[in-house]
Structure formats: C-alpha cells, structure tokens
Design a protein around this motif. Sequence first.
Motif, PDB file in Angstrom:
ATOM      1  N   LEU A  15       0.770  -1.281   0.073  1.00 52.42           N
ATOM      2  CA  LEU A  15      -0.061  -0.023  -0.061  1.00 52.42           C
ATOM      3  C   LEU A  15       0.629   1.362  -0.015  1.00 52.42           C
ATOM      4  CD1 LEU A  15      -3.161  -0.820   2.167  1.00 52.42           C
ATOM      5  CD2 LEU A  15      -2.941  -0.829  -0.153  1.00 52.42           C
ATOM      6  N   PRO A  16       2.175   1.471   0.689  1.00 50.71           N
ATOM      7  CA  PRO A  16       2.867   2.598   0.846  1.00 50.71           C
ATOM      8  C   PRO A  16       3.199   2.899  -0.588  1.00 50.71           C
ATOM      9  CG  PRO A  16       3.328   1.260   2.694  1.00 50.71           C
ATOM     10  CD  PRO A  16       2.373   0.577   1.802  1.00 50.71           C
ATOM     11  N   SER A  17       3.823   1.867  -1.288  1.00 49.42           N
ATOM     12  CA  SER A  17       4.396   2.034  -2.568  1.00 49.42           C
ATOM     13  C   SER A  17       3.125   2.337  -3.747  1.00 49.42           C
ATOM     14  CB  SER A  17       5.040   0.556  -3.053  1.00 49.42           C
ATOM     15  OG  SER A  17       6.074   0.473  -2.228  1.00 49.42           O
ATOM     16  N   VAL A  18       2.162   1.728  -3.708  1.00 52.80           N
ATOM     17  CA  VAL A  18       0.740   2.023  -4.432  1.00 52.80           C
ATOM     18  C   VAL A  18       0.552   3.258  -4.301  1.00 52.80           C
ATOM     19  CG1 VAL A  18      -1.268   1.573  -4.860  1.00 52.80           C
ATOM     20  CG2 VAL A  18       0.113  -0.216  -4.555  1.00 52.80           C
ATOM     21  N   HIS A  19       0.474   3.867  -2.963  1.00 56.49           N
ATOM     22  CA  HIS A  19      -0.041   5.418  -2.689  1.00 56.49           C
ATOM     23  C   HIS A  19       1.002   6.337  -3.294  1.00 56.49           C
ATOM     24  CE1 HIS A  19      -2.961   3.784   0.365  1.00 56.49           C
ATOM     25  NE2 HIS A  19      -3.502   3.452  -0.841  1.00 56.49           N
ATOM     26  N   LYS A  20       2.314   5.984  -3.372  1.00 50.49           N
ATOM     27  CA  LYS A  20       3.462   6.841  -3.641  1.00 50.49           C
ATOM     28  C   LYS A  20       3.262   6.954  -5.157  1.00 50.49           C
ATOM     29  CE  LYS A  20       8.433   7.138  -3.769  1.00 50.49           C
ATOM     30  NZ  LYS A  20       9.593   6.596  -3.417  1.00 50.49           N
ATOM     31  N   GLU A  21       3.016   5.796  -5.928  1.00 52.93           N
ATOM     32  CA  GLU A  21       2.815   5.847  -7.442  1.00 52.93           C
ATOM     33  C   GLU A  21       1.837   6.507  -7.827  1.00 52.93           C
ATOM     34  OE1 GLU A  21       4.974   4.800  -9.895  1.00 52.93           O
ATOM     35  OE2 GLU A  21       6.332   4.483  -8.328  1.00 52.93           O
ATOM     36  N   LEU A  22       0.461   6.298  -7.216  1.00 52.82           N
ATOM     37  CA  LEU A  22      -0.538   6.984  -7.502  1.00 52.82           C
ATOM     38  C   LEU A  22      -0.534   8.588  -7.329  1.00 52.82           C
ATOM     39  CD1 LEU A  22      -3.655   4.956  -6.283  1.00 52.82           C
ATOM     40  CD2 LEU A  22      -3.068   5.626  -8.687  1.00 52.82           C
ATOM     41  N   ALA A  23       0.265   9.031  -6.165  1.00 49.15           N
ATOM     42  CA  ALA A  23       0.627  10.554  -5.958  1.00 49.15           C
ATOM     43  C   ALA A  23       1.076  11.045  -7.223  1.00 49.15           C
ATOM     44  CB  ALA A  23       1.163  10.728  -4.822  1.00 49.15           C
ATOM     45  N   VAL A  24       2.266  10.397  -7.849  1.00 52.97           N
ATOM     46  CA  VAL A  24       2.815  10.730  -8.975  1.00 52.97           C
ATOM     47  C   VAL A  24       1.998  10.964 -10.366  1.00 52.97           C
ATOM     48  CG1 VAL A  24       4.666  10.284 -10.729  1.00 52.97           C
ATOM     49  CG2 VAL A  24       5.032   9.769  -8.236  1.00 52.97           C
ATOM     50  N   TRP A  25       1.212   9.977 -10.532  1.00 51.96           N
ATOM     51  CA  TRP A  25       0.138  10.136 -11.562  1.00 51.96           C
ATOM     52  C   TRP A  25      -0.874  10.954 -11.317  1.00 51.96           C
ATOM     53  CZ3 TRP A  25       2.317   8.969 -15.819  1.00 51.96           C
ATOM     54  CH2 TRP A  25       3.054   7.858 -16.123  1.00 51.96           C
ATOM     55  N   LYS A  26      -1.363  11.444 -10.176  1.00 51.05           N
ATOM     56  CA  LYS A  26      -2.256  12.386 -10.033  1.00 51.05           C
ATOM     57  C   LYS A  26      -1.552  13.580 -10.177  1.00 51.05           C
ATOM     58  CE  LYS A  26      -5.440  14.060  -6.407  1.00 51.05           C
ATOM     59  NZ  LYS A  26      -6.507  13.664  -5.176  1.00 51.05           N
ATOM     60  N   GLN A  27      -0.661  13.937  -9.643  1.00 52.00           N
ATOM     61  CA  GLN A  27       0.132  15.092  -9.853  1.00 52.00           C
ATOM     62  C   GLN A  27       0.404  15.663 -11.275  1.00 52.00           C
ATOM     63  OE1 GLN A  27       4.307  15.667  -8.681  1.00 52.00           O
ATOM     64  NE2 GLN A  27       3.808  17.682  -7.824  1.00 52.00           N
ATOM     65  N   ARG A  28       0.662  14.264 -12.428  1.00 51.17           N
ATOM     66  CA  ARG A  28       0.776  14.303 -13.590  1.00 51.17           C
ATOM     67  C   ARG A  28      -0.574  14.679 -14.170  1.00 51.17           C
ATOM     68  NH1 ARG A  28       1.305  15.175 -18.027  1.00 51.17           N
ATOM     69  NH2 ARG A  28       2.430  14.258 -19.550  1.00 51.17           N
ATOM     70  N   ALA A  29      -1.702  14.300 -13.899  1.00 54.20           N
ATOM     71  CA  ALA A  29      -3.136  14.297 -14.238  1.00 54.20           C
ATOM     72  C   ALA A  29      -3.547  15.902 -14.082  1.00 54.20           C
ATOM     73  CB  ALA A  29      -4.112  13.369 -13.650  1.00 54.20           C
ATOM     74  N   GLU A  30      -3.094  16.296 -12.876  1.00 51.72           N
ATOM     75  CA  GLU A  30      -3.404  17.861 -12.799  1.00 51.72           C
ATOM     76  C   GLU A  30      -2.909  18.883 -13.801  1.00 51.72           C
ATOM     77  OE1 GLU A  30      -1.713  18.137  -8.369  1.00 51.72           O
ATOM     78  OE2 GLU A  30      -3.829  17.328  -7.849  1.00 51.72           O
ATOM     79  N   GLN A  31      -1.935  18.324 -14.457  1.00 50.93           N
ATOM     80  CA  GLN A  31      -1.272  19.360 -15.393  1.00 50.93           C
ATOM     81  C   GLN A  31      -1.848  19.178 -16.878  1.00 50.93           C
ATOM     82  OE1 GLN A  31       2.733  18.126 -14.979  1.00 50.93           O
ATOM     83  NE2 GLN A  31       3.056  18.717 -12.932  1.00 50.93           N
ATOM     84  N   ILE A  32      -2.931  18.179 -16.895  1.00 50.35           N
ATOM     85  CA  ILE A  32      -3.574  17.895 -18.188  1.00 50.35           C
ATOM     86  C   ILE A  32      -4.212  19.240 -18.574  1.00 50.35           C
ATOM     87  CG2 ILE A  32      -5.266  16.688 -19.514  1.00 50.35           C
ATOM     88  CD1 ILE A  32      -4.730  14.074 -18.030  1.00 50.35           C
TER      89      ILE A  32
END
Length: 355
Positions: free
Chosen positions: A19-36
């Motif tokens: 779970l810590p690794s999953v949430h870390k990766e998701l945070a990266v993609w969420k930050q990336r999605a915010e820039q669409i």
Amino acid sequence: MNVPSQPWSLMNKIYRQVLPSVHKELAVWKQRAEQIPNSELRTQALESIDTKTFHCEGGGIYALLSADDKWRSEVIRFIIAYQTISDYLDNLCDRSTSLDPEDFALLHQSMEHALSPGTELENYYALREDQNDGGYLHDLVSTCQTILAKLPSFEQIAKSLIELERHYSNLQIHKHVIHEERVPRLQQWFTENERDLPAMSWYEFSACAGSTIGIFCLVSYATNKDLSPDLVDKIKEGYFPWIQGLHIMMDYLIDQEEDQEGGDLNFCFYYENKEQMMDRLMHFFNKADEAARALPHSRFHSLITRGLLGIYSTDTKVKNQPEVQSVFKKLMRAGGLPAYYFYWNSFVYRKVKTS
C-alpha cells in the motif's frame, strides 16, 4: 521469493510493502493528471484516480509474487500505470458524449501498446473532440513498455498478455456503445469465443474478460528468469476465466441497485432468478479455488479468492441490498475463516480511511 501463504502474513506485507508503494505511485500520476491542459480529460483522469484507488490497491498485491524486492518495486510501478490507463479509459468511455465503437477501440489500442515494448505510440484520441492531455496517456503507456522490456521472462508471457488484453478491450468497446447494440454485440462476441471456453453464458464470459489481475499475475511471475511455457499457460487458464470471473462478478453483484437506478448494464441482471445466480457464483468460487490450488504458491492464490469475498462483502453498497447480503453470507461460509479474516481487515481499513 518469500510469498505469503497465511492471511496474517499476507495482510502484513500488504500494509507494510504494497500500500505505501501504491499510494506513492498514484500520487505521481495524480500530480501528472493535474497538469493535463484539456479540462474534460483532466477531470476524467483525476476522477478515475480519486474514485478507483482500490483497483490499484488490489492489483498491487500481485507484486508480492515478484522475484525480489527490487522487482516488486518495478512491478508495482507497472501495475499502477497499467491500471490507471484502464480506469482512465473506462471513465472516458462511460462518461463520454461519444458512443462510437471505433473511438473506443482506438483509445484501448493504448492498452495493447502498453504491453508491447518497442511499439510506436499513436494519437489515441484521434476520433474524439477532446485530445490535448499533455502527453499523459503516452507517459503511462511508455512507463509500462519500459518496465516490461526489462523482465527476464517477458517473451514467455507476451502472447498471453495480449490475449487477456484483447478480451478486456473488446468488452469495453462492446459495453459502451448505444444501449440497443450492447447485448447483441456481447452475445455475438461470446459466440465467436464459445468453443474455447468451459460451459458458461455470454454475460459470464463478459465478466471474465473484465479483469486485469491475470495480466498482473503473469507480469509478476515474469520477473523470474526460469518461467516455463507450461506454467504461463497454467496461470493464464487459472485466472481466465475462473479467478477473473469471480473478481468481476463480485463487482457486478454489489452494483446491482446502483446500475438498476442508472439504467446501466449489469451481468447479474441476466440470471433467471436469485437461486440460479447463487448457484453460478458458487460455481465460479469453487472453480477459482480449484484453479488456485493448481498454481505455484497455491496458498497465495487461494487467499486471493477468499479475499475477493471478504473485501467485496464489506462494501457500503451491500448493506442496502438484502438479497446481496444473503448471497454474500453463503459465499463467505464457503470461503471459511480466511474469508472472514479478510472481511474484518477490510472493514477496519475502510473505517480508518473514512475517519
């Protein structure tokens, strides 16, 4: 490879390593999605992450089958990127003004390309109005390609990955077209595949196609350099249809009330009555359990089948559906103590997350 074989050791590794690794990766993609740049694509990308985090949490468990800690980290990166593509495209198709199967097929071409290292990327939005995602989908696809290209046994799983992906993508295409065409298209698709399947209905086949966990399982095992073709076939045939089918039928089981109100397609609606549905769900559980016992690390895969029962039975949608509750009671009894263990863990986890 220290694969957990007991409910408590599995949950310990999930909480500490997955779970810590999953949430870390998701945070990266969420930050990336915010820039669409495109507002509609940005909205759907962010919403798919916010509302479907549990898909990545569940998928990430398969990284525990990886050869070692280094590979586990890489496999989690793959799983999160690939599942994020899946959830994003589901939103784009489900909430789209488009009902064009050609559009849906082109979008889902990205999922095949994600499993095909070296394949040149395309404009997957070419048949829709909203297009400028700032490279978001390409980055997700490229991440998957890069990780798969490094797997010691990628060549052994490549064909099976594409087979599972095509089932998944065909389902997404057929189920999102205009309402009048959905069932006829799904029935025709089933007819084209029926000879290669055990006895089941068109709607059960559709459910079996709708999961990505077989892909995650194969990728995790491919971190081992001595993966044999026989084992690849055994994994693929164990997960498709039975374990994947159990997974998605649980999903449709809890969504019945919601789908009834929204007029959405739900494969549980096509059973003749509750008794037939109960018999078939129990059949899927028994066959999934049988398939799990035939795999290496069989205890791990058996825990997955019981985890599906326990986790879905704690969903908040269940408490308002008495018939669904009664189905889960019977399934949980079949799952035994491990299913109840996962039930209580999931119940507590949901409480902590919402508090």
